[in-house]
Design a protein around this motif. Structure first.
Motif, PDB file in Angstrom:
ATOM      1  N   VAL A   1       0.835  -1.202   0.000  1.00  0.00           N
ATOM      2  CA  VAL A   1       0.000   0.000   0.000  1.00  0.00           C
ATOM      3  C   VAL A   1       0.869   1.251   0.000  1.00  0.00           C
ATOM      4  O   VAL A   1       0.642   2.198  -0.767  1.00  0.00           O
ATOM      5  N   LEU A   2       1.889   1.269   0.847  1.00  0.00           N
ATOM      6  CA  LEU A   2       2.765   2.434   0.931  1.00  0.00           C
ATOM      7  C   LEU A   2       3.510   2.656  -0.388  1.00  0.00           C
ATOM      8  O   LEU A   2       3.684   3.799  -0.833  1.00  0.00           O
ATOM      9  N   ALA A   3       3.950   1.558  -1.013  1.00  0.00           N
ATOM     10  CA  ALA A   3       4.651   1.690  -2.294  1.00  0.00           C
ATOM     11  C   ALA A   3       3.718   2.241  -3.377  1.00  0.00           C
ATOM     12  O   ALA A   3       4.106   3.101  -4.181  1.00  0.00           O
ATOM     13  N   ASP A   4       2.466   1.756  -3.406  1.00  0.00           N
ATOM     14  CA  ASP A   4       1.496   2.249  -4.392  1.00  0.00           C
ATOM     15  C   ASP A   4       1.187   3.730  -4.183  1.00  0.00           C
ATOM     16  O   ASP A   4       0.853   4.443  -5.140  1.00  0.00           O
ATOM     17  N   LEU A   5       1.301   4.186  -2.935  1.00  0.00           N
ATOM     18  CA  LEU A   5       1.021   5.589  -2.622  1.00  0.00           C
ATOM     19  C   LEU A   5       2.275   6.448  -2.723  1.00  0.00           C
ATOM     20  O   LEU A   5       2.289   7.584  -2.260  1.00  0.00           O
ATOM     21  N   ARG A   6       3.329   5.889  -3.306  1.00  0.00           N
ATOM     22  CA  ARG A   6       4.593   6.595  -3.540  1.00  0.00           C
ATOM     23  C   ARG A   6       5.249   7.050  -2.231  1.00  0.00           C
ATOM     24  O   ARG A   6       5.791   8.151  -2.134  1.00  0.00           O
TER      25      ARG A   6
ATOM     26  N   VAL B   1       5.541  13.529   3.989  1.00  0.00           N
ATOM     27  CA  VAL B   1       4.299  13.720   3.241  1.00  0.00           C
ATOM     28  C   VAL B   1       3.471  14.768   3.988  1.00  0.00           C
ATOM     29  O   VAL B   1       3.152  14.582   5.163  1.00  0.00           O
ATOM     30  N   LYS B   2       3.101  15.853   3.305  1.00  0.00           N
ATOM     31  CA  LYS B   2       2.421  16.954   3.989  1.00  0.00           C
ATOM     32  C   LYS B   2       0.996  17.205   3.510  1.00  0.00           C
ATOM     33  O   LYS B   2       0.199  17.816   4.222  1.00  0.00           O
ATOM     34  N   ASP B   3       0.674  16.753   2.323  1.00  0.00           N
ATOM     35  CA  ASP B   3      -0.647  17.032   1.769  1.00  0.00           C
ATOM     36  C   ASP B   3      -1.728  16.352   2.602  1.00  0.00           C
ATOM     37  O   ASP B   3      -1.738  15.125   2.734  1.00  0.00           O
TER      38      ASP B   3
ATOM     39  N   SER C   1      -4.784  11.561   4.439  1.00  0.00           N
ATOM     40  CA  SER C   1      -6.082  10.937   4.714  1.00  0.00           C
ATOM     41  C   SER C   1      -6.243   9.644   3.922  1.00  0.00           C
ATOM     42  O   SER C   1      -6.769   8.644   4.431  1.00  0.00           O
ATOM     43  N   THR C   2      -5.779   9.652   2.671  1.00  0.00           N
ATOM     44  CA  THR C   2      -5.849   8.447   1.842  1.00  0.00           C
ATOM     45  C   THR C   2      -4.975   7.339   2.414  1.00  0.00           C
ATOM     46  O   THR C   2      -5.374   6.163   2.463  1.00  0.00           O
ATOM     47  N   ILE C   3      -3.757   7.695   2.841  1.00  0.00           N
ATOM     48  CA  ILE C   3      -2.851   6.717   3.461  1.00  0.00           C
ATOM     49  C   ILE C   3      -3.527   6.081   4.667  1.00  0.00           C
ATOM     50  O   ILE C   3      -3.518   4.846   4.832  1.00  0.00           O
ATOM     51  N   LYS C   4      -4.128   6.909   5.507  1.00  0.00           N
ATOM     52  CA  LYS C   4      -4.771   6.390   6.721  1.00  0.00           C
ATOM     53  C   LYS C   4      -5.930   5.457   6.379  1.00  0.00           C
ATOM     54  O   LYS C   4      -6.073   4.380   6.966  1.00  0.00           O
ATOM     55  N   GLU C   5      -6.762   5.863   5.420  1.00  0.00           N
ATOM     56  CA  GLU C   5      -7.929   5.055   5.056  1.00  0.00           C
ATOM     57  C   GLU C   5      -7.510   3.694   4.510  1.00  0.00           C
ATOM     58  O   GLU C   5      -8.056   2.648   4.924  1.00  0.00           O
ATOM     59  N   LEU C   6      -6.539   3.667   3.590  1.00  0.00           N
ATOM     60  CA  LEU C   6      -6.141   2.404   2.971  1.00  0.00           C
ATOM     61  C   LEU C   6      -5.420   1.488   3.956  1.00  0.00           C
ATOM     62  O   LEU C   6      -5.633   0.265   3.952  1.00  0.00           O
ATOM     63  N   LEU C   7      -4.575   2.060   4.805  1.00  0.00           N
ATOM     64  CA  LEU C   7      -3.874   1.224   5.781  1.00  0.00           C
ATOM     65  C   LEU C   7      -4.843   0.652   6.812  1.00  0.00           C
ATOM     66  O   LEU C   7      -4.689  -0.491   7.252  1.00  0.00           O
ATOM     67  N   CYS C   8      -5.838   1.422   7.216  1.00  0.00           N
ATOM     68  CA  CYS C   8      -6.842   0.896   8.154  1.00  0.00           C
ATOM     69  C   CYS C   8      -7.596  -0.274   7.539  1.00  0.00           C
ATOM     70  O   CYS C   8      -7.903  -1.255   8.224  1.00  0.00           O
ATOM     71  N   ASN C   9      -7.897  -0.186   6.243  1.00  0.00           N
ATOM     72  CA  ASN C   9      -8.577  -1.293   5.567  1.00  0.00           C
ATOM     73  C   ASN C   9      -7.714  -2.551   5.573  1.00  0.00           C
ATOM     74  O   ASN C   9      -8.210  -3.667   5.768  1.00  0.00           O
ATOM     75  N   VAL C  10      -6.392  -2.372   5.368  1.00  0.00           N
ATOM     76  CA  VAL C  10      -5.493  -3.521   5.399  1.00  0.00           C
ATOM     77  C   VAL C  10      -5.417  -4.113   6.803  1.00  0.00           C
ATOM     78  O   VAL C  10      -5.465  -5.337   6.987  1.00  0.00           O
TER      79      VAL C  10
END
Length: 443
Positions: free
Chosen positions: A136-141, A171-173, A178-187
Motif C-alpha cells: 500500500v505504501l509503495a502504491d502511494l509513492r 508527506v504533507k498534503d 487521509s488516503t494513506i490512513k484510510e487504505l492502511l486501516c482497511n489492510v
C-alpha cells in the motif's frame, strides 16, 4: 509552587556521573547520582540502551529523594568501553538535565516532521500483513526509511517512518495523508479483526520508537492471555518468563523476574513499570549466569501504596511477561543489506509471503542510501523454516544481499527458587539496601 521548588532543587543538584574501567575486571562501571524524580530510571536506562550498551548488572536505590544507580556495562562485542569520546558522550547525555518526556500511552498526534512522516499501526496479526502494508505504501509513492514491527499474542504493532518518493521529505498534503490512513486501516482490519485496527500519524521525537511500541501494544491489551494454539509461536510454556509479585514488607511490593537474557531486557521492564505508574525504589539486575537474566525490584504505585489486590498483582505479572515476550526473537534471523530504492521493502516482503514465510519481528533502517533490514521469520504455522525455502529465497533476492544470521532455538526453563529460599534471599537483600542507605546518610 511545589513544582517550581522541585525544579530549583534539580538545577542546584544536577546529575553526577562517574565512569570507571578499573573497579570491575570484565565491565565498565557507570554510577549515576541525582535528585530523584518519577521516570529518571527509565531516562538513564534509555540513554544506555540508545548507545547499544549491554547491561550485565545493575543496583538501584532511590529512597529519600535521591537517586543512585550503578550499572556494569559492556559493548556489543563483550568488551569494556575504552573509547574516551564514547565515554565522554555517555557522561554528557546522562548529566544533561533535559526534562523527562511525558507518556503518550493514552494519546496520539497528527503531525509529520520535516524529514519524514511517522505512522503508528496496530491490528490483528496474520501472515502477509507486513507485505500488504508495504505494498500500500509503495502504491502511494511512500518510501519506508525506518521501521520496527513487533507481534505478540496475535496482535501486531509498528512504527514506520516514510518519505515522499518525489521529494525525499515528509508527506504533507492533508488529502494524501487521509488516503494513506484510510487504505492502511482497511489492510489492518482484514476480515476477522475482533479488535479495532488503528493507524495514526504522530509527531516524532517526543518519545522513543521502542517505548511507543510498548505503549501501543499495552493499549491494545496484548498482555491478556489467550489460547496459544494456532498463534504460530515456536515457544512452549517452559520458555516463557517467570514473574512473581509478593508483598514481603509492608512498604513495598517485590517483583522478581527470571527469563532468557537478551539486549534491552531491562529497558523493556522499566519502560512498562513506568508507564503503569509504578516507582522503583530499590532493584538488582544480574544477567550473567548461563544466558539467564534475574531482576528484582521493590516498587510502589505513584500514590505511595504497594500492590493491594490479587487482580492488580495478576495484571502486573501479565504486563511484565508481555513486555519481555514482545521483543523476544523467534524463528530464523535474516539480514538484508543492499542499496535502497522505492518499493524495496514491498518487493522483499512479497517474496517472503509468496514463499509462505511469516514475519514475527522486523527492524528496518536506511542510512546513506543503504538499506539494512533484519527479519525474524517462521513458516505460517510457526514452525522452523525449511532450509530449501531459505536457499531459494536467498537466490531470488541475491546471496550477497540476503544472509542467514542465526537460527534461534528454544531455551530451557529457568531454574526457580523454592519459596523459602526466595523469601530469605529477598529479606537479605532488603537488609542490604537498608544498610546501604545508612552508610550513604553518613557519607
Amino acid at each position: 509552587m511545589d513544582d517550581e521548588y522541585a525544579k530549583l532543587i534539580r538545577r542546584m543538584n544536577p546529575p553526577r556521573v562517574v565512569i570507571d574501567n578499573d573497579v570491575c575486571e570484565d565491565a565498565t562501571v557507570i554510577q549515576v547520582d541525582s535528585v530523584n524524580k518519577h521516570g529518571i530510571l527509565l531516562q538513564v536506562v534509555q540513554v544506555l540502551t540508545d548507545m547499544n550498551l549491554v547491561i550485565k548488572k545493575a543496583y538501584i536505590s532511590s529512597d529519600g529523594g535521591w537517586f543512585m544507580d550503578v550499572f556494569n556495562v559492556i559493548d556489543q562485542d563483550g568488551n569494556k568501553i575504552r573509547d574516551k569520546e564514547v565515554i565522554g558522550y555517555i557522561q554528557r547525555r546522562l548529566e544533561s538535565n533535559a526534562s523527562f518526556a511525558p507518556s503518550l500511552r493514552g494519546s496520539v498526534g497528527v503531525m509529520p516532521s520535516e524529514d519524514h512522516t511517522s505512522i503508528e499501526l496496530s491490528g490483528n496479526d496474520r501472515p502477509g500483513l507486513l507485505s500488504e502494508v508495504c505494498a500500500v505504501l509503495a502504491d502511494l509513492r511512500c518510501n519506508v526509511v525506518n521501521a520496527e514491527i513487533w507481534t505478540h499474542n496475535a496482535r501486531a504493532a509498528a512504527v514506520v517512518h516514510v518519505t515522499d518518493d518525489s521529494t525525499g521529505c515528509a508527506v504533507k498534503d492533508p488529502k494524501r495523508l487521509s488516503t494513506i490512513k484510510e487504505l492502511l486501516c482497511n489492510v489492518l482490519k482484514g476480515n476477522n479483526d475482533l479488535k479495532a485496527a488503528k493507524m495514526t500519524l504522530s509527531p516524532p521525537g517526543i518519545t522513543s520508537r521502542e517505548r511507543r511500541l510498548h505503549q501501543i501494544m499495552f493499549a491494545d491489551r496484548d498482555y491478556e492471555r489467550v489460547d496459544r494454539v494456532g498463534l504460530g509461536r515456536l515457544e512452549d510454556k517452559s520458555s516463557r518468563p517467570h514473574v512473581t509479585v509478593l508483598n514481603i514488607e509492608k512498604d513495598y511490593s517485590v517483583i522478581t523476574m527470571r527469563s532468557k537474557d537478551r539486549p534491552k531486557l531491562l529497558f523493556d521492564i522499566v519502560c512498562t513499570l513506568t508507564d503503569m505508574e509504578y516507582v522503583v525504589f530499590h532493584g538488582m539486575v544480574n544477567a550473567g549466569r548461563k544466558e539467564e537474566a534475574y531482576q528484582e525490584f521493590y516498587i510502589r504505585h505513584v500514590d505511595g501504596l504497594p500492590i493491594s489486590s490479587d487482580a492488580e498483582r495478576e495484571r502486573v505479572i501479565q504486563c511484565l511477561e508481555a513486555a519481555i515476550e514482545r521483543r523476544a526473537s523467534e524463528g530464523l534471523e535474516l539480514e538484508l543489506c543492499t542499496e535502497d530504492r522505492v518499493g524495496l521493502l514491498s518487493d522483499i516482503t512479497r517474496t517472503f509471503r509468496e514463499n509462505s514465510l511469516c514475519i514475527k519481528r522486523a527492524e528496518i533502517s536506511t542510512k546513506g542510501g543503504i538499506a539494512k533490514d533484519t527479519f525474524y521469520v517462521t513458516d505460517v504455522t510457526g514452525s522452523p523454516v525449511d532450509p530449501k525455502i531459505v536457499d531459494s529465497i536467498c537466490r531470488q533476492i541475491g546471496q550477497t544481499r540476503l544472509q542467514v544470521k542465526q537460527n534461534l532455538t528454544l531455551s530451557p526453563k529457568p531454574a526457580q527458587e523454592t519459596t523459602m529460599g526466595y523469601l530469605l534471599g529477598t529479606l537479605f537483600k532488603a537488609r542490604t539496601f537498608q544498610n546501604f542507605k545508612l552508610i550513604r546518610s553518613y557519607s
